[in-house]
Design an enzyme around this catalytic site. Structure first.
Site, PDB file in Angstrom:
ATOM      1  CG  HIS A 123      46.243  41.205  40.646  1.00 27.38           C
ATOM      2  ND1 HIS A 123      47.516  41.428  41.124  1.00 27.38           N
ATOM      3  CD2 HIS A 123      45.572  42.383  40.813  1.00 27.38           C
ATOM      4  CE1 HIS A 123      47.623  42.684  41.539  1.00 27.38           C
ATOM      5  NE2 HIS A 123      46.450  43.286  41.362  1.00 27.38           N
ATOM      6  CB  CYS A 139      44.085  45.155  43.024  1.00 27.90           C
ATOM      7  SG  CYS A 139      43.641  45.799  41.396  1.00 27.90           S
TER       8      CYS A 139
END
Length: 192
Positions: free
Chosen positions: A154, A167
């Site tokens: 992201h 992440c």
């Protein structure tokens, strides 16, 4: 030397018996059992695609001397399924459409103790305005989740080294361009 003398002095029948015993076919010794192969968990698996992607990116874009937050994007995008290759060692993401490399970006993967897991994955959830359930509702813009533990790629801050909780952070503009190219089931390969 004493053994040699004893054999020469031994009766011929004894020598014949000794030679016959030595001439028999030896019995086969069973090989030691080989250890069973270790299960290749997604966290341990790599396929060697990142080095190939690096070579393709250098051939297509020239130098890959990108600063944190920089990315390269192809002028034209073919109509083919997307695939993402992430290289934790180089802190780079490579985006393919079919066999064509269409984008390369700097990333920030998981920091020590929260490393981004290696392996072969598939995107199974997408949200333009995603939020972390684990980390105080932290924003995850253009989130594409590939791990059931909540790990995704992201948009986010890129300090130039692994700094996330697992992440893969991307430059916001790159994440925005990538979002419409992928679909549920898009392949994600993480190496390094």
């Amino acid at each position: 030397m004493n053994r040699l003398v004893a054999l020469r002095l031994a009766p011929p029948t004894l020598l014949a018996a000794l030679l016959a015993a030595c001439a028999t076919t030896p019995t086969k010794v069973a090989e030691a059992p080989r250890p069973a192969p270790v299960a290749q968990l997604p966290y341990e698996w790599t396929s060697g695609q990142a080095p190939k992607a690096t070579q393709q990116a250098k051939a297509q874009f020239g130098s890959l001397a990108l600063k944190p937050g920089q990315y390269l994007w192809a002028a034209s995008i073919p109509d083919a399924p997307a695939k993402v290759v992430i290289d934790r060692l180089q802190q780079l993401m490579f985006v393919y459409k079919g066999d064509t490399l269409v984008g390369v970006s700097t990333i920030s993967s998981g920091k020590k103790g929260k490393e981004t897991p290696l392996g072969y994955w598939k995107v199974f959830r997408k949200q333009v305005k995603g939020f972390s359930r684990k980390y105080d509702n932290a924003p995850m813009p253009y989130m594409q989740m590939y791990d059931e533990m909540g790990i995704a790629f992201h948009g986010g801050a890129l300090p130039g080294y692994p700094a996330s909780h697992g992440c893969v952070r991307l430059p916001i503009e790159f994440a925005k361009k990538l979002y419409p190219l992928t679909a549920m089931g898009t392949e994600v390969v993480i190496e390094g």
